[in-house]
Motif scaffolding. Sequence first.
Motif, PDB file in Angstrom:
ATOM      1  N   PHE A   1       4.286   6.280 -13.643  1.00 26.20           N
ATOM      2  CA  PHE A   1       3.592   6.879 -12.498  1.00 26.20           C
ATOM      3  C   PHE A   1       3.538   8.398 -12.621  1.00 26.20           C
ATOM      4  CE2 PHE A   1       4.512   2.837 -10.205  1.00 26.20           C
ATOM      5  CZ  PHE A   1       3.194   2.520  -9.909  1.00 26.20           C
ATOM      6  N   ALA A   2       4.599   9.003 -13.092  1.00 23.08           N
ATOM      7  CA  ALA A   2       4.616  10.461 -13.271  1.00 23.08           C
ATOM      8  C   ALA A   2       3.590  10.882 -14.321  1.00 23.08           C
ATOM      9  CB  ALA A   2       6.009  10.932 -13.675  1.00 23.08           C
ATOM     10  N   ASP A   3       3.496  10.106 -15.401  1.00 21.79           N
ATOM     11  CA  ASP A   3       2.521  10.374 -16.454  1.00 21.79           C
ATOM     12  C   ASP A   3       1.098  10.279 -15.893  1.00 21.79           C
ATOM     13  OD1 ASP A   3       2.317  11.084 -19.184  1.00 21.79           O
ATOM     14  OD2 ASP A   3       1.652   9.042 -19.667  1.00 21.79           O
ATOM     15  N   TYR A   4       0.850   9.245 -15.084  1.00 20.99           N
ATOM     16  CA  TYR A   4      -0.457   9.049 -14.449  1.00 20.99           C
ATOM     17  C   TYR A   4      -0.773  10.212 -13.509  1.00 20.99           C
ATOM     18  CZ  TYR A   4      -3.861   7.199 -11.140  1.00 20.99           C
ATOM     19  OH  TYR A   4      -4.952   7.033 -10.336  1.00 20.99           O
ATOM     20  N   GLU A   5       0.204  10.611 -12.723  1.00 15.93           N
ATOM     21  CA  GLU A   5       0.005  11.707 -11.772  1.00 15.93           C
ATOM     22  C   GLU A   5      -0.337  13.012 -12.486  1.00 15.93           C
ATOM     23  OE1 GLU A   5       2.681  14.033  -8.458  1.00 15.93           O
ATOM     24  OE2 GLU A   5       3.165  11.945  -8.907  1.00 15.93           O
ATOM     25  N   ARG A   6       0.345  13.309 -13.593  1.00 19.75           N
ATOM     26  CA  ARG A   6       0.044  14.523 -14.362  1.00 19.75           C
ATOM     27  C   ARG A   6      -1.358  14.468 -14.941  1.00 19.75           C
ATOM     28  NH1 ARG A   6       5.318  14.356 -15.379  1.00 19.75           N
ATOM     29  NH2 ARG A   6       5.140  12.984 -17.156  1.00 19.75           N
ATOM     30  N   ALA A   7      -1.755  13.291 -15.429  1.00 19.85           N
ATOM     31  CA  ALA A   7      -3.102  13.148 -16.007  1.00 19.85           C
ATOM     32  C   ALA A   7      -4.169  13.360 -14.929  1.00 19.85           C
ATOM     33  CB  ALA A   7      -3.257  11.773 -16.649  1.00 19.85           C
ATOM     34  N   MET A   8      -3.937  12.826 -13.724  1.00 19.21           N
ATOM     35  CA  MET A   8      -4.897  12.993 -12.632  1.00 19.21           C
ATOM     36  C   MET A   8      -4.974  14.457 -12.195  1.00 19.21           C
ATOM     37  SD  MET A   8      -6.328  10.163 -12.191  1.00 19.21           S
ATOM     38  CE  MET A   8      -7.236  10.545 -10.728  1.00 19.21           C
ATOM     39  N   LEU A   9      -3.844  15.123 -12.138  1.00 23.90           N
ATOM     40  CA  LEU A   9      -3.819  16.540 -11.766  1.00 23.90           C
ATOM     41  C   LEU A   9      -4.588  17.375 -12.785  1.00 23.90           C
ATOM     42  CD1 LEU A   9      -2.742  18.806  -9.958  1.00 23.90           C
ATOM     43  CD2 LEU A   9      -0.723  18.857 -11.395  1.00 23.90           C
ATOM     44  N   ARG A  10      -4.375  17.083 -14.067  1.00 20.05           N
ATOM     45  CA  ARG A  10      -5.080  17.805 -15.127  1.00 20.05           C
ATOM     46  C   ARG A  10      -6.596  17.577 -15.004  1.00 20.05           C
ATOM     47  NH1 ARG A  10      -1.548  16.975 -18.955  1.00 20.05           N
ATOM     48  NH2 ARG A  10      -2.134  14.822 -19.240  1.00 20.05           N
ATOM     49  N   GLU A  11      -6.987  16.328 -14.703  1.00 23.12           N
ATOM     50  CA  GLU A  11      -8.408  15.995 -14.574  1.00 23.12           C
ATOM     51  C   GLU A  11      -9.040  16.711 -13.374  1.00 23.12           C
ATOM     52  OE1 GLU A  11     -10.435  11.877 -13.498  1.00 23.12           O
ATOM     53  OE2 GLU A  11      -9.442  11.807 -15.464  1.00 23.12           O
ATOM     54  N   ARG A  12      -8.347  16.734 -12.239  1.00 22.60           N
ATOM     55  CA  ARG A  12      -8.876  17.409 -11.045  1.00 22.60           C
ATOM     56  C   ARG A  12      -8.964  18.917 -11.266  1.00 22.60           C
ATOM     57  NH1 ARG A  12      -5.532  13.580  -8.265  1.00 22.60           N
ATOM     58  NH2 ARG A  12      -3.878  15.142  -8.165  1.00 22.60           N
ATOM     59  N   THR A  13      -7.974  19.484 -11.930  1.00 17.72           N
ATOM     60  CA  THR A  13      -7.987  20.917 -12.211  1.00 17.72           C
ATOM     61  C   THR A  13      -9.166  21.273 -13.096  1.00 17.72           C
ATOM     62  OG1 THR A  13      -5.591  21.042 -11.992  1.00 17.72           O
ATOM     63  CG2 THR A  13      -6.663  22.828 -13.189  1.00 17.72           C
ATOM     64  N   LYS A  14      -9.388  20.475 -14.143  1.00 18.63           N
ATOM     65  CA  LYS A  14     -10.509  20.721 -15.052  1.00 18.63           C
ATOM     66  C   LYS A  14     -11.836  20.617 -14.309  1.00 18.63           C
ATOM     67  CE  LYS A  14     -12.478  19.167 -19.456  1.00 18.63           C
ATOM     68  NZ  LYS A  14     -13.768  19.669 -19.084  1.00 18.63           N
ATOM     69  N   ALA A  15     -11.963  19.614 -13.440  1.00 14.92           N
ATOM     70  CA  ALA A  15     -13.200  19.442 -12.674  1.00 14.92           C
ATOM     71  C   ALA A  15     -13.430  20.642 -11.747  1.00 14.92           C
ATOM     72  CB  ALA A  15     -13.154  18.153 -11.860  1.00 14.92           C
ATOM     73  N   GLY A  16     -12.369  21.133 -11.111  1.00 15.60           N
ATOM     74  CA  GLY A  16     -12.485  22.292 -10.231  1.00 15.60           C
ATOM     75  C   GLY A  16     -12.894  23.546 -10.981  1.00 15.60           C
ATOM     76  N   LEU A  17     -12.299  23.759 -12.167  1.00 10.47           N
ATOM     77  CA  LEU A  17     -12.660  24.926 -12.983  1.00 10.47           C
ATOM     78  C   LEU A  17     -14.101  24.836 -13.473  1.00 10.47           C
ATOM     79  CD1 LEU A  17      -9.390  25.344 -15.069  1.00 10.47           C
ATOM     80  CD2 LEU A  17     -10.245  26.873 -13.286  1.00 10.47           C
ATOM     81  N   ASP A  18     -14.526  23.644 -13.884  1.00  9.62           N
ATOM     82  CA  ASP A  18     -15.913  23.456 -14.327  1.00  9.62           C
ATOM     83  C   ASP A  18     -16.888  23.740 -13.182  1.00  9.62           C
ATOM     84  OD1 ASP A  18     -15.022  22.799 -16.845  1.00  9.62           O
ATOM     85  OD2 ASP A  18     -15.270  20.626 -16.581  1.00  9.62           O
ATOM     86  N   SER A  19     -16.545  23.260 -11.984  1.00  8.17           N
ATOM     87  CA  SER A  19     -17.397  23.472 -10.814  1.00  8.17           C
ATOM     88  C   SER A  19     -17.489  24.963 -10.484  1.00  8.17           C
ATOM     89  CB  SER A  19     -16.824  22.707  -9.623  1.00  8.17           C
ATOM     90  OG  SER A  19     -17.513  23.015  -8.451  1.00  8.17           O
ATOM     91  N   ALA A  20     -16.367  25.663 -10.547  1.00 10.86           N
ATOM     92  CA  ALA A  20     -16.366  27.104 -10.264  1.00 10.86           C
ATOM     93  C   ALA A  20     -17.199  27.854 -11.285  1.00 10.86           C
ATOM     94  CB  ALA A  20     -14.927  27.631 -10.251  1.00 10.86           C
ATOM     95  N   ARG A  21     -17.101  27.454 -12.564  1.00  8.74           N
ATOM     96  CA  ARG A  21     -17.895  28.104 -13.612  1.00  8.74           C
ATOM     97  C   ARG A  21     -19.384  27.907 -13.369  1.00  8.74           C
ATOM     98  NH1 ARG A  21     -14.563  25.761 -17.335  1.00  8.74           N
ATOM     99  NH2 ARG A  21     -12.776  27.104 -17.420  1.00  8.74           N
ATOM    100  N   GLN A  22     -19.773  26.705 -12.932  1.00 11.93           N
ATOM    101  CA  GLN A  22     -21.193  26.437 -12.656  1.00 11.93           C
ATOM    102  C   GLN A  22     -21.706  27.292 -11.509  1.00 11.93           C
ATOM    103  OE1 GLN A  22     -21.359  22.215 -12.053  1.00 11.93           O
ATOM    104  NE2 GLN A  22     -21.638  21.778 -14.224  1.00 11.93           N
ATOM    105  N   GLU A  23     -20.810  27.649 -10.592  1.00 14.06           N
ATOM    106  CA  GLU A  23     -21.180  28.509  -9.465  1.00 14.06           C
ATOM    107  C   GLU A  23     -21.124  29.986  -9.834  1.00 14.06           C
ATOM    108  OE1 GLU A  23     -18.637  27.417  -6.232  1.00 14.06           O
ATOM    109  OE2 GLU A  23     -19.393  25.364  -6.188  1.00 14.06           O
ATOM    110  N   GLY A  24     -20.808  30.271 -11.100  1.00 17.72           N
ATOM    111  CA  GLY A  24     -20.804  31.643 -11.566  1.00 17.72           C
ATOM    112  C   GLY A  24     -19.474  32.360 -11.425  1.00 17.72           C
ATOM    113  N   ARG A  25     -18.434  31.661 -11.001  1.00 19.48           N
ATOM    114  CA  ARG A  25     -17.116  32.302 -10.870  1.00 19.48           C
ATOM    115  C   ARG A  25     -16.319  32.064 -12.135  1.00 19.48           C
ATOM    116  NH1 ARG A  25     -14.795  29.606  -5.770  1.00 19.48           N
ATOM    117  NH2 ARG A  25     -15.926  27.893  -6.698  1.00 19.48           N
ATOM    118  N   ILE A  26     -15.557  33.052 -12.516  1.00 16.79           N
ATOM    119  CA  ILE A  26     -14.694  32.907 -13.679  1.00 16.79           C
ATOM    120  C   ILE A  26     -13.269  33.218 -13.257  1.00 16.79           C
ATOM    121  CG2 ILE A  26     -16.434  33.404 -15.435  1.00 16.79           C
ATOM    122  CD1 ILE A  26     -15.307  36.251 -15.550  1.00 16.79           C
TER     123      ILE A  26
END
Length: 136
Positions: free
Chosen positions: A53-78
């Motif tokens: 479960f801890a491994d799954y939770e870390r993988a989900m956190l990494r995925e959400r973080t990446k999605a958030g960073l990608d979304s911010a980049r598309q909006e022009g924020r770095i």
Amino acid sequence: MVWKLDRLSRSLRDVLTTMERLAEAKAGFRSLTEAIDTITPAGRMMVQMVGAFADYERAMLRERTKAGLDSARQEGRIGGRRPKLTPQQAAEIRRMVSKGDKTAADAARLFKIHPATVCRLLARPAPTSRKTKHAK
């Protein structure tokens, strides 16, 4: 003995490897906050389940973080810190130091920045200015 299972390791593989080594040494593992004791079969099963479960939770956190960073980049924020120098200030430092008007240390004092910032600036290739002619 550890305070909490997540203090033992960051991945399921490491938890299992550690548990294997403990078993080979005929030693047990005990977590103080979770009711886990590897002396019993139920305890060994719990370690594996909590680790999964801890491994799954870390993988989900990494995925959400990446999605958030990608979304911010598309909006022009770095991300990251804002540059200390404007492009005009950087160009001025390059000009002063290359002409010999100021040393890198003098330029750093003048612009109230660390001398290492000036050294990094001078080590980078100068940006090329692109002037385009507009047709009328």
